[in-house]
Design a protein around this motif. Structure first.
Motif, PDB file in Angstrom:
ATOM      1  N   TRP A 182      -1.161  12.640   1.554  1.00  0.00           N
ATOM      2  CA  TRP A 182      -2.160  11.582   1.447  1.00  0.00           C
ATOM      3  C   TRP A 182      -3.522  12.249   1.315  1.00  0.00           C
ATOM      4  O   TRP A 182      -3.895  13.101   2.127  1.00  0.00           O
ATOM      5  CB  TRP A 182      -2.144  10.686   2.672  1.00  0.00           C
ATOM      6  CG  TRP A 182      -3.223   9.634   2.676  1.00  0.00           C
ATOM      7  CD1 TRP A 182      -4.385   9.639   3.387  1.00  0.00           C
ATOM      8  CD2 TRP A 182      -3.230   8.417   1.916  1.00  0.00           C
ATOM      9  NE1 TRP A 182      -5.116   8.502   3.126  1.00  0.00           N
ATOM     10  CE2 TRP A 182      -4.435   7.733   2.219  1.00  0.00           C
ATOM     11  CE3 TRP A 182      -2.333   7.848   1.014  1.00  0.00           C
ATOM     12  CZ2 TRP A 182      -4.762   6.513   1.654  1.00  0.00           C
ATOM     13  CZ3 TRP A 182      -2.666   6.614   0.448  1.00  0.00           C
ATOM     14  CH2 TRP A 182      -3.868   5.961   0.765  1.00  0.00           C
ATOM     15  N   ALA A 183      -4.238  11.866   0.280  1.00  0.00           N
ATOM     16  CA  ALA A 183      -5.586  12.377   0.054  1.00  0.00           C
ATOM     17  C   ALA A 183      -6.574  11.241   0.161  1.00  0.00           C
ATOM     18  O   ALA A 183      -6.296  10.107  -0.263  1.00  0.00           O
ATOM     19  CB  ALA A 183      -5.691  13.036  -1.322  1.00  0.00           C
ATOM     20  N   GLY A 184      -7.735  11.528   0.720  1.00  0.00           N
ATOM     21  CA  GLY A 184      -8.802  10.547   0.728  1.00  0.00           C
ATOM     22  C   GLY A 184      -9.329  10.338  -0.678  1.00  0.00           C
ATOM     23  O   GLY A 184      -9.002  11.078  -1.611  1.00  0.00           O
ATOM     24  N   GLY A 207       5.364   6.877   7.222  1.00  0.00           N
ATOM     25  CA  GLY A 207       5.451   6.655   8.664  1.00  0.00           C
ATOM     26  C   GLY A 207       4.256   7.229   9.393  1.00  0.00           C
ATOM     27  O   GLY A 207       3.688   6.594  10.295  1.00  0.00           O
ATOM     28  N   ALA A 208       3.835   8.428   9.010  1.00  0.00           N
ATOM     29  CA  ALA A 208       2.661   9.043   9.639  1.00  0.00           C
ATOM     30  C   ALA A 208       1.399   8.240   9.344  1.00  0.00           C
ATOM     31  O   ALA A 208       0.526   8.090  10.217  1.00  0.00           O
ATOM     32  CB  ALA A 208       2.509  10.482   9.145  1.00  0.00           C
ATOM     33  N   LEU A 209       1.288   7.705   8.135  1.00  0.00           N
ATOM     34  CA  LEU A 209       0.120   6.895   7.781  1.00  0.00           C
ATOM     35  C   LEU A 209       0.096   5.596   8.575  1.00  0.00           C
ATOM     36  O   LEU A 209      -0.967   5.143   9.020  1.00  0.00           O
ATOM     37  CB  LEU A 209       0.135   6.599   6.278  1.00  0.00           C
ATOM     38  CG  LEU A 209      -0.080   7.808   5.358  1.00  0.00           C
ATOM     39  CD1 LEU A 209       0.172   7.426   3.898  1.00  0.00           C
ATOM     40  CD2 LEU A 209      -1.488   8.373   5.522  1.00  0.00           C
ATOM     41  N   LEU A 210       1.249   4.986   8.757  1.00  0.00           N
ATOM     42  CA  LEU A 210       1.317   3.766   9.560  1.00  0.00           C
ATOM     43  C   LEU A 210       0.915   4.043  10.998  1.00  0.00           C
ATOM     44  O   LEU A 210       0.187   3.267  11.615  1.00  0.00           O
ATOM     45  CB  LEU A 210       2.733   3.186   9.518  1.00  0.00           C
ATOM     46  CG  LEU A 210       3.204   2.600   8.189  1.00  0.00           C
ATOM     47  CD1 LEU A 210       4.668   2.205   8.279  1.00  0.00           C
ATOM     48  CD2 LEU A 210       2.352   1.397   7.785  1.00  0.00           C
ATOM     49  N   ARG A 211       1.393   5.159  11.542  1.00  0.00           N
ATOM     50  CA  ARG A 211       1.086   5.488  12.930  1.00  0.00           C
ATOM     51  C   ARG A 211      -0.391   5.774  13.139  1.00  0.00           C
ATOM     52  O   ARG A 211      -0.943   5.529  14.211  1.00  0.00           O
ATOM     53  CB  ARG A 211       1.919   6.687  13.376  1.00  0.00           C
ATOM     54  CG  ARG A 211       3.404   6.407  13.387  1.00  0.00           C
ATOM     55  CD  ARG A 211       4.197   7.628  13.800  1.00  0.00           C
ATOM     56  NE  ARG A 211       4.049   7.900  15.221  1.00  0.00           N
ATOM     57  CZ  ARG A 211       4.623   8.919  15.851  1.00  0.00           C
ATOM     58  NH1 ARG A 211       5.352   9.782  15.173  1.00  0.00           N
ATOM     59  NH2 ARG A 211       4.471   9.085  17.138  1.00  0.00           N
ATOM     60  N   PRO A 216      -4.616   1.770   3.216  1.00  0.00           N
ATOM     61  CA  PRO A 216      -4.114   2.199   1.898  1.00  0.00           C
ATOM     62  C   PRO A 216      -5.180   2.234   0.814  1.00  0.00           C
ATOM     63  O   PRO A 216      -5.025   2.935  -0.190  1.00  0.00           O
ATOM     64  CB  PRO A 216      -3.045   1.153   1.575  1.00  0.00           C
ATOM     65  CG  PRO A 216      -2.657   0.572   2.882  1.00  0.00           C
ATOM     66  CD  PRO A 216      -3.895   0.613   3.722  1.00  0.00           C
ATOM     67  N   ALA A 217      -6.266   1.481   0.992  1.00  0.00           N
ATOM     68  CA  ALA A 217      -7.311   1.428  -0.030  1.00  0.00           C
ATOM     69  C   ALA A 217      -8.238   2.632   0.009  1.00  0.00           C
ATOM     70  O   ALA A 217      -9.099   2.774  -0.863  1.00  0.00           O
ATOM     71  CB  ALA A 217      -8.129   0.149   0.135  1.00  0.00           C
ATOM     72  N   GLU A 218      -8.061   3.511   0.995  1.00  0.00           N
ATOM     73  CA  GLU A 218      -9.008   4.604   1.183  1.00  0.00           C
ATOM     74  C   GLU A 218      -8.533   5.939   0.626  1.00  0.00           C
ATOM     75  O   GLU A 218      -9.086   6.985   0.968  1.00  0.00           O
ATOM     76  CB  GLU A 218      -9.346   4.746   2.669  1.00  0.00           C
ATOM     77  CG  GLU A 218     -10.095   3.546   3.223  1.00  0.00           C
ATOM     78  CD  GLU A 218     -10.442   3.689   4.692  1.00  0.00           C
ATOM     79  OE1 GLU A 218      -9.915   4.642   5.322  1.00  0.00           O
ATOM     80  OE2 GLU A 218     -11.241   2.883   5.193  1.00  0.00           O
ATOM     81  N   GLY A 219      -7.488   5.938  -0.208  1.00  0.00           N
ATOM     82  CA  GLY A 219      -7.017   7.205  -0.749  1.00  0.00           C
ATOM     83  C   GLY A 219      -5.856   7.014  -1.698  1.00  0.00           C
ATOM     84  O   GLY A 219      -5.644   5.927  -2.242  1.00  0.00           O
ATOM     85  N   PHE A 220      -5.075   8.084  -1.869  1.00  0.00           N
ATOM     86  CA  PHE A 220      -3.951   8.036  -2.798  1.00  0.00           C
ATOM     87  C   PHE A 220      -2.863   8.995  -2.345  1.00  0.00           C
ATOM     88  O   PHE A 220      -3.088   9.889  -1.522  1.00  0.00           O
ATOM     89  CB  PHE A 220      -4.400   8.353  -4.227  1.00  0.00           C
ATOM     90  CG  PHE A 220      -5.060   9.705  -4.407  1.00  0.00           C
ATOM     91  CD1 PHE A 220      -4.345  10.778  -4.927  1.00  0.00           C
ATOM     92  CD2 PHE A 220      -6.398   9.891  -4.084  1.00  0.00           C
ATOM     93  CE1 PHE A 220      -4.955  12.019  -5.107  1.00  0.00           C
ATOM     94  CE2 PHE A 220      -7.022  11.122  -4.266  1.00  0.00           C
ATOM     95  CZ  PHE A 220      -6.296  12.189  -4.780  1.00  0.00           C
ATOM     96  N   ILE A 221      -1.657   8.814  -2.902  1.00  0.00           N
ATOM     97  CA  ILE A 221      -0.495   9.621  -2.553  1.00  0.00           C
ATOM     98  C   ILE A 221      -0.233  10.637  -3.656  1.00  0.00           C
ATOM     99  O   ILE A 221      -0.331  10.324  -4.842  1.00  0.00           O
ATOM    100  CB  ILE A 221       0.747   8.733  -2.339  1.00  0.00           C
ATOM    101  CG1 ILE A 221       0.578   7.881  -1.070  1.00  0.00           C
ATOM    102  CG2 ILE A 221       2.019   9.574  -2.229  1.00  0.00           C
ATOM    103  CD1 ILE A 221       1.693   6.873  -0.858  1.00  0.00           C
ATOM    104  N   VAL A 222       0.130  11.855  -3.240  1.00  0.00           N
ATOM    105  CA  VAL A 222       0.512  12.912  -4.173  1.00  0.00           C
ATOM    106  C   VAL A 222       1.915  13.389  -3.797  1.00  0.00           C
ATOM    107  O   VAL A 222       2.188  13.656  -2.620  1.00  0.00           O
ATOM    108  CB  VAL A 222      -0.459  14.107  -4.115  1.00  0.00           C
ATOM    109  CG1 VAL A 222      -0.100  15.138  -5.184  1.00  0.00           C
ATOM    110  CG2 VAL A 222      -1.893  13.653  -4.271  1.00  0.00           C
ATOM    111  N   ILE A 223       2.811  13.501  -4.776  1.00  0.00           N
ATOM    112  CA  ILE A 223       4.161  13.977  -4.520  1.00  0.00           C
ATOM    113  C   ILE A 223       4.474  15.163  -5.435  1.00  0.00           C
ATOM    114  O   ILE A 223       3.940  15.266  -6.531  1.00  0.00           O
ATOM    115  CB  ILE A 223       5.217  12.871  -4.703  1.00  0.00           C
ATOM    116  CG1 ILE A 223       5.181  12.298  -6.118  1.00  0.00           C
ATOM    117  CG2 ILE A 223       5.021  11.770  -3.667  1.00  0.00           C
ATOM    118  CD1 ILE A 223       6.282  11.274  -6.404  1.00  0.00           C
ATOM    119  N   THR A 224       5.364  16.033  -4.965  1.00  0.00           N
ATOM    120  CA  THR A 224       5.678  17.260  -5.710  1.00  0.00           C
ATOM    121  C   THR A 224       6.945  17.123  -6.539  1.00  0.00           C
ATOM    122  O   THR A 224       7.502  18.128  -6.971  1.00  0.00           O
ATOM    123  CB  THR A 224       5.846  18.441  -4.744  1.00  0.00           C
ATOM    124  OG1 THR A 224       6.958  18.185  -3.866  1.00  0.00           O
ATOM    125  CG2 THR A 224       4.592  18.668  -3.924  1.00  0.00           C
TER     126      THR A 224
END
Length: 284
Positions: A182-184, A207-211, A216-224
């Motif tokens: 997760w990146a800002g 799960g870590a983001l929920l905890r 969700p509006a404050e960043g984006f997801i990066v996957i490899t």
């Protein structure tokens, strides 16, 4: 995000479980020369059973770390919970054959799960996102969530990609695991999770983001990994507006991203990236 005191009180695994082990291999040069014995670290792949109340749901092959995050993210992306407040607590137990995570749901969500009878009834292999789904109609489709956030600047995407490799210690040691980060909105990495399964890594991250109560509006997801439709659905279930992948997308991933109003960036490398799907509101 709604605050969940039960999730906030869930600690990390009481006992640290190894995520790699050393083995010996023989290195055979392609052009001839002496064969050498070398020590290598390999990633551990272990079965993790997910149980809701007393009802077994699925057995997933995972890296046995961050299992609390995995269980929470998996519960959301499977549609078992709608928000973190649907989980009252969870426990992780180690057995002779693997790990078991027991999730305590609020009564109405547990009743809905049992009434739906949508149980995996199979082992989810490391490369599998929909193993055990028996009907086409049961393919994952996340609920529409409002507020997809602002457009992410190309510079932010590049900054996140530059930092990605340095945040993957297990992959650096084994070269065998995926990551989801997760990146800002500025591109700075805030959270990262690793796993032998690309779907598991994303569930752990969610799960870590929920905890942490991340918006969700404050960043984006990066996957490899490659960008298949179930990765889009998992990101959409969290409410992410932008999903970035270092590999290529599939046609269904593009279709689902359009349905969710999500920006889809793929083939994201050091020399640039490709925007495959973008909401009209983000176009100049």
């Amino acid at each position: 995000m709604e605050e969940n005191h039960a999730l906030a009180s869930i600690g990390r695994q009481a006992k640290a479980i190894p995520t790699s082990r050393e083995v010996t291999a023989r290195r055979v040069p392609a052009t001839g020369g002496p064969v050498q014995e070398v020590a290598r670290l390999v990633a551990i792949e272990a079965p993790v059973g997910l149980v809701y109340g007393f009802q077994p749901y699925a057995v997933m092959m995972t890296t046995p770390a961050d299992l609390e995050d995995f269980a929470i993210g998996f519960s959301l992306t499977e549609g078992i919970i709608r928000s973190p407040v649907d989980i009252r607590g969870l426990s992780v137990e180690e057995g002779a054959d693997g790990m078991t995570v027991t999730i305590d749901l609020v009564p109405d969500r547990l009743h809905a799960l049992l009434a739906n009878r949508r149980l995996r009834n199979t082992v989810g292999r490391t490369g599998c996102g929909v193993c055990g789904v028996e009907e086409l109609a049961a393919l994952p489709l996340a609920e529409r969530r409002g507020g997809q956030g602002e457009a992410i600047a190309p510079e932010a995407i590049h900054r996140a990609l530059e930092a990605l490799a340095g945040g993957q210690p297990l992959n650096a040691a084994t070269r065998a695991v995926h990551a989801a980060a997760w990146a800002g909105s500025d591109g700075e990495l805030r959270l990262l999770r690793e796993d032998v399964g690309r779907h598991n890594a994303l569930d752990k991250l969610i799960g870590a983001l929920l905890r942490s109560g991340t918006d969700p509006a404050e960043g984006f997801i990066v996957i490899t990994s490659r960008l298949s439709f179930e990765m889009v659905e998992k990101a959409a279930a969290f409410g992410a507006g932008t999903l970035v992948a270092i590999s290529a997308p599939t046609s269904l991933a593009l279709d689902r991203a359009r349905r969710h109003g999500m920006t889809l960036v793929a083939i994201a490398r050091e020399d640039g990236h490709m925007v495959f799907v973008e909401p009209e509101s983000h176009l100049a």
